[in-house]
Design a protein around this motif. Structure first.
Motif, short mmCIF file in Angstrom:
data_model
loop_
_atom_site.label_atom_id
_atom_site.label_comp_id
_atom_site.label_asym_id
_atom_site.label_seq_id
_atom_site.Cartn_x
_atom_site.Cartn_y
_atom_site.Cartn_z
N UNK A 98 1.08 -1.27 -0.11
CA UNK A 98 0.42 0.06 0.24
C UNK A 98 0.82 1.13 0.36
N UNK A 99 0.11 2.12 -0.40
CA UNK A 99 1.61 3.04 -0.30
C UNK A 99 1.21 4.01 1.09
N UNK A 100 2.23 4.40 1.12
CA UNK A 100 2.72 5.62 2.17
C UNK A 100 2.38 7.23 1.73
N UNK A 101 3.34 6.97 0.18
CA UNK A 101 2.92 8.48 -0.28
C UNK A 101 4.45 8.54 -1.72
N UNK A 102 4.88 9.72 -1.55
CA UNK A 102 5.34 10.31 -2.49
C UNK A 102 6.49 11.21 -1.43
N UNK A 103 7.66 10.20 -2.30
CA UNK A 103 9.03 11.15 -1.60
C UNK A 103 10.00 11.44 -2.38
N UNK A 104 11.27 12.20 -2.40
CA UNK A 104 12.26 12.82 -2.46
C UNK A 104 13.04 13.09 -2.02
N UNK A 105 14.87 12.27 -2.83
CA UNK A 105 15.63 12.43 -2.08
C UNK A 105 16.02 13.57 -3.17
N UNK A 106 17.18 14.29 -2.23
CA UNK A 106 18.36 15.95 -4.14
C UNK A 106 19.51 15.07 -3.93
N UNK A 107 19.42 14.22 -3.74
CA UNK A 107 20.85 13.28 -3.99
C UNK A 107 20.66 12.26 -5.74
N UNK A 108 21.42 12.34 -6.78
CA UNK A 108 21.16 11.89 -7.36
C UNK A 108 22.02 10.05 -6.90
N UNK A 109 21.74 9.05 -7.79
CA UNK A 109 22.01 7.67 -7.74
C UNK A 109 20.76 6.27 -6.69
N UNK A 110 20.41 5.47 -7.43
CA UNK A 110 19.34 5.11 -7.03
C UNK A 110 20.01 4.50 -5.50
N UNK A 111 21.37 4.42 -5.14
CA UNK A 111 21.81 4.16 -3.80
C UNK A 111 21.31 5.43 -3.02
N UNK A 112 21.24 6.59 -3.70
CA UNK A 112 21.08 7.30 -2.73
C UNK A 112 18.68 6.99 -2.44
N UNK A 113 18.39 6.75 -3.08
CA UNK A 113 17.17 6.18 -2.80
C UNK A 113 16.58 5.03 -2.12
N UNK A 114 17.90 4.13 -1.83
CA UNK A 114 17.63 3.10 -0.97
C UNK A 114 18.27 3.89 0.15
N UNK A 115 19.05 4.56 0.48
CA UNK A 115 19.13 5.28 1.47
C UNK A 115 18.09 6.30 2.28
#
Length: 490
Positions: free
Chosen positions: A300-317
């Motif tokens: 189920x969706x918790x919501x939308x997020x964004x990370x202001x650092x590039x790279x998939x590894x930062x999405x995971x962090x």
């Protein structure tokens, strides 16, 4: 710091450029309500207090009402900040430092024959290893310990920032300067979030309420380093012990082999992009400045997020940080908002400035996986990727130079410095040109071995354009070049 290892991972960390890095800001970051205030203040003396980890310990202890002093081989911006905050720092090491001290804190790497250690034992002063002190802090209240080979500093920072954004009041122990705190430490009511460094083998004796396990590779293995592991299997068994001594583990489902290391935990949760992960990042939308994505919890969706650092590894962090915030009852939307504004800790994709319109970035990446992730992040910007890479340690280079070369292949240009020895003796036949020669053999036409730093500065100053991104990369002192290129004071 030269002959006395500290809790700092490999090199002195520079102050955050553009962040509130004054000692006043650092002191303010640890003035929240102490989570483990003692009725009888003690005098703690920390050896290697100029290290990024020991300085965080000093700030946490002082905020809890203790008298704190320390020593290090040389003065630095960080030791001067500590002194401004009321922590006495002596330059050099001497047995007299332990006079009137209740507890001496030192790395396991400090030999038992060291004069301060001998004087402490003779005076009946309690000698406590740094991991023993970290265990005390983790077990004092709800503790979140971040373990893994890569991403600990960024993930720990993100968890603390997300918890704070969600309205909680975390304490934090971080191996880098967090711009939101202006410090590497924060004291609050809890939870306590700590980076747990596997380069100190004693970490395997610890545990916590929630272990966040990012990945497991073969860094800090082999050689004659006092705190390194003999084999990767022994190190990974240490990860498994830490997890088994924790009540719950949140581990990355995308990283092969972590599931097997997490069998001993009472409760197991996963995060990642993988199907079936408890917390999932889906619908990734990368752009030159970062990545937007959707967070799912049990589908189920918790919501939308964004990370202001590039790279998939930062999405995971960032996903790990949002998962921890959810586990501790924090609100998702303000936590996600805080992460979207997070610019990263010191030396982790740190934006330094510009050169002729080129973006100048500094990054701590020093092993192959981290280097590949940093190059991928640079590619996401859409600019021409120009890397200044400094190999770190002769042993590490001997173990991984082919992988380092392969990790750098996606950069448009690589300017290669000599190996940063970090107090190691040279190893015959191990040289930075192993990397450049392999890259050239594999068809890379933009790799150049430039041991003279003035040549690096001249080449980039003469050719940098607004379509470039220049990334200084490594765990040594390569960060100084990024400041020189961008005209920022060291």
């Amino acid at each position: 710091m030269t002959d006395l290892p500290t809790n700092q991972t490999d090199s002195q960390q520079p102050t955050m450029s553009g962040a509130p890095g004054t000692s006043q800001s650092a002191a303010a970051a640890v003035t929240g309500p102490p989570s483990s205030q003692t009725q009888t203040p003690l005098h703690y003396h920390l050896m290697g207090v100029g290290g990024i980890g020991m300085s965080a310990f000093a700030r946490l202890l002082k905020a809890r009402g203790h008298h704190v002093s320390g020593c290090d081989e040389a003065a630095s911006d960080l030791t001067r900040q500590l002194e401004h905050e009321g922590i006495t720092v002596a330059v050099g090491h001497h047995a007299s430092h332990v006079a009137d001290v209740d507890v001496l804190v030192a790395s396991e790497a400090v030999p038992k024959s060291h004069p301060e250690m001998v004087a402490a034992r003779e005076a009946g002063v309690q000698v406590r290893p740094r991991m023993g002190l970290l265990e005390e802090l983790l077990r004092a209240g709800p503790g979140v310990g971040v373990i893994g080979t890569h991403g600990k500093t960024t993930t720990t920072s993100m968890i603390a920032v997300a918890l704070q954004g969600a309205g909680l009041d975390p304490s934090a122990f971080v191996g880098g300067i967090v711009p939101e705190f202006g410090s590497n430490a924060r004291v609050g009511a809890g939870p306590f979030v700590a980076e747990v460094d596997e380069s100190d083998r004693a970490f395997a004796e610890l545990g916590c309420e929630t272990a966040v396990f990012t990945n497991a590779e073969d860094d800090h293995v082999g050689g004659n380093q006092a705190t390194y592991w003999e084999t990767v299997e022994e190190q990974h068994a240490g990860f498994a012990r830490f997890v088994g001594q924790s009540r719950r583990v949140l581990y990355c489902a995308d990283w092969p082999g972590l599931d097997a290391l997490c069998q001993g935990a009472e409760e197991r949760l996963t995060y990642g992009q993988a199907d079936g992960a408890d917390y999932r990042a889906v619908n990734l939308r990368p752009d030159p400045d970062g990545t937007s994505f959707t967070v799912l919890w049990s589908g189920a969706a918790l919501g939308e997020a964004r990370v202001g650092l590039p790279g998939v590894h930062n999405v995971l962090n960032a996903l790990a940080a949002l998962a921890v915030t959810h586990l501790y009852g924090g609100e998702f939307t303000p936590a996600a908002r805080a992460l979207a504004e997070f610019s990263g800790p010191g030396r982790r994709w740190q934006r330094i400035g510009e050169l002729n319109g080129a973006l100048v970035i500094d990054d701590y990446a020093h092993n192959a996986t981290k280097v590949a992730a940093a190059v991928q992040a640079a590619r996401q910007t859409g600019r021409r990727v120009r890397v200044v890479f400094q190999p770190h340690r002769y042993l590490r280079t001997q173990q991984s130079w082919p992988r380092l070369a392969d990790a750098l292949m996606d950069a448009d240009e690589v300017l290669l410095l000599d190996i940063a020895a970090a107090s190691e003796d040279p190893i015959e036949g191990i040289h930075a040109t192993l990397i450049s020669e392999r890259m050239a053999q594999q068809g890379h036409r933009g790799v150049h071995y430039l041991p003279d730093r003035t040549d690096v500065l001249r080449a980039l100053r003469d050719t940098a354009t607004s379509g470039d991104i220049i990334v200084t990369m490594g765990a040594g002192d390569v960060w100084k070049l990024s400041r020189e290129l961008a005209g920022v004071a060291l």
